[in-house]
Write an enzyme that holds these catalytic residues in place. Sequence first.
Site, PDB file in Angstrom:
ATOM      1  N   ASP A  96      -1.849   6.453   6.209  1.00 53.63           N
ATOM      2  CA  ASP A  96      -2.944   5.663   5.632  1.00 53.63           C
ATOM      3  C   ASP A  96      -3.315   4.640   6.705  1.00 53.63           C
ATOM      4  O   ASP A  96      -2.604   3.659   6.914  1.00 53.63           O
ATOM      5  CB  ASP A  96      -2.468   4.981   4.347  1.00 53.63           C
ATOM      6  CG  ASP A  96      -3.497   4.002   3.763  1.00 53.63           C
ATOM      7  OD1 ASP A  96      -4.556   3.799   4.384  1.00 53.63           O
ATOM      8  OD2 ASP A  96      -3.208   3.439   2.689  1.00 53.63           O
ATOM      9  N   TRP A 102       0.822  -1.207   0.000  1.00 54.27           N
ATOM     10  CA  TRP A 102       0.000   0.000   0.000  1.00 54.27           C
ATOM     11  C   TRP A 102       0.852   1.251   0.000  1.00 54.27           C
ATOM     12  O   TRP A 102       0.569   2.211  -0.730  1.00 54.27           O
ATOM     13  CB  TRP A 102      -0.991  -0.010   1.164  1.00 54.27           C
ATOM     14  CG  TRP A 102      -2.040  -1.071   0.971  1.00 54.27           C
ATOM     15  CD1 TRP A 102      -2.215  -2.191   1.731  1.00 54.27           C
ATOM     16  CD2 TRP A 102      -3.013  -1.151  -0.080  1.00 54.27           C
ATOM     17  NE1 TRP A 102      -3.242  -2.949   1.219  1.00 54.27           N
ATOM     18  CE2 TRP A 102      -3.747  -2.337   0.125  1.00 54.27           C
ATOM     19  CE3 TRP A 102      -3.333  -0.337  -1.166  1.00 54.27           C
ATOM     20  CZ2 TRP A 102      -4.797  -2.726  -0.729  1.00 54.27           C
ATOM     21  CZ3 TRP A 102      -4.377  -0.721  -2.009  1.00 54.27           C
ATOM     22  CH2 TRP A 102      -5.085  -1.897  -1.790  1.00 54.27           C
ATOM     23  N   LYS A 154     -12.838  -1.515   5.749  1.00 52.64           N
ATOM     24  CA  LYS A 154     -12.081  -2.493   6.533  1.00 52.64           C
ATOM     25  C   LYS A 154     -12.639  -2.565   7.956  1.00 52.64           C
ATOM     26  O   LYS A 154     -13.012  -3.617   8.416  1.00 52.64           O
ATOM     27  CB  LYS A 154     -10.592  -2.126   6.571  1.00 52.64           C
ATOM     28  CG  LYS A 154      -9.973  -1.782   5.225  1.00 52.64           C
ATOM     29  CD  LYS A 154      -9.865  -2.988   4.300  1.00 52.64           C
ATOM     30  CE  LYS A 154      -9.554  -2.625   2.863  1.00 52.64           C
ATOM     31  NZ  LYS A 154      -8.288  -1.968   2.621  1.00 52.64           N
TER      32      LYS A 154
HETATM   33  C1  PLP Z   1      -7.722  -1.467   1.251  1.00 53.94           C
HETATM   34  C2  PLP Z   1      -6.627  -0.462   1.395  1.00 53.94           C
HETATM   35  C3  PLP Z   1      -6.463   0.579   0.478  1.00 53.94           C
HETATM   36  C4  PLP Z   1      -7.289   0.707  -0.772  1.00 53.94           C
HETATM   37  O1  PLP Z   1      -8.521   1.173  -0.511  1.00 53.94           O
HETATM   38  P1  PLP Z   1      -9.586   1.376  -1.713  1.00 53.94           P
HETATM   39  O2  PLP Z   1     -10.768   1.829  -0.939  1.00 53.94           O
HETATM   40  O3  PLP Z   1      -9.757   0.072  -2.403  1.00 53.94           O
HETATM   41  O4  PLP Z   1      -9.053   2.416  -2.610  1.00 53.94           O
HETATM   42  C5  PLP Z   1      -5.467   1.506   0.709  1.00 53.94           C
HETATM   43  N1  PLP Z   1      -4.655   1.404   1.771  1.00 53.94           N
HETATM   44  C6  PLP Z   1      -4.777   0.395   2.665  1.00 53.94           C
HETATM   45  C7  PLP Z   1      -3.855   0.330   3.826  1.00 53.94           C
HETATM   46  C8  PLP Z   1      -5.764  -0.562   2.502  1.00 53.94           C
HETATM   47  O5  PLP Z   1      -5.888  -1.570   3.392  1.00 53.94           O
END
Ligand code: PLP
Length: 369
Positions: A176, A101, A200
Amino acid sequence: MNRPYNFSAGPAAIPEAVLQQAAAEMLDWQGSGMGVMEMSHRGKEFISIYQRAEADLRTLLAVPANFKILFMQGGGLGENAVVPLNLSRAGTVDVVVTGSWSQKSAKEARRYASTVNIAASNEADGHRSIPEASGWQLSRGASYVHLCSNETIHGVEFQTLPDLQALGSDAPLVIDFSSHVASRPVDWSKVGLAFGGAQKNLGPAGLTLVVVREDLIGHALPICPSAFDYQLVADNDSMYNTPPTWGIYVAGLVFQWLLRQTEGDLTGIAAMEARNIAKARRLYDFIDGSQLYMNPVAPEARSRMNIPFLLRDESRNDAFLAGAKARGLLQLKGHKSVGGMRASLYNAMPMAGVEALVAYLRDFEKEQA
Ligand SMILES: *Cc1c(COP(=O)(O)O)cnc(C)c1O
């Protein structure tokens, strides 16, 4: 009837009480005669849903008054562009790479920043550790420093956030926190901006959370789409354009559920953190003690949320997944880029689900011996 335990990395399990309430209110939200999906975002009903969600989230995560909470769209990957569009000032961005990521974030930032400097990377060890902060090569005058505080695919989590000032950088820290938001407290004194997709640990896909310090707002590049300019979004209480109303509503129910949770003397996020520590320890201890399963991540960098593990005999993978499904243990297949298995233990996963998984791991190992 008990529902199966769902170990998906995302979109992921939502607390059952929340799903029940959303179902009960589907056709008629609190006597309004309308479902939430059918309401104007500018009507008093939805405004009350929005305001409560925002206030509850601020309480839960102890978000300081000088941070704005923005309910946006575009997901985590969308923010990989939206953050540099708003914060890079076309200058230098530092990125700490710890897995897939953060690697994606670095790549996307290159489209908007003049320079993207990889300040540290754990690529050499296959993304299995957290690079020691004292060794990071931070740029002078960087617009911000980005890291992914929980790498969902590699199962690597920052147990503490770096103090950038102590490391000699004046840049704000961007995290993030998509896959561990609300699983543990956030030290906002170290953070300038945090973003995450809701799917998530907060609710349905389609809602993207941004928590941003006020002084970082108002510096968008001219090419930044208006709907993604933090200034316009903040000035309009996330209603510059239609926000993801259903996502905000369901996430708001999750926030209320989180505020109700207790664990001994602890409540809210502190209670969740205690549970999450216990859940992760139970699974890691079992994996480490077994002959069949293994987790390759350095112990001090292991994620509480996403626990990838491998079967030492990969020819048994399909049998493992089929047997798990038959026992009501769903979505344990690992991400295609790393293979093997992954158990995601988000807030909605109770300890009983982890116990059921451990019991299956033990039985499957015995059966094959
Ligand atoms: C799932 C995830 C993403 C991507 O998210 P989207 O909503 O599919 O764009 C980005 N960063 C992390 C850490 C993730 O777990």
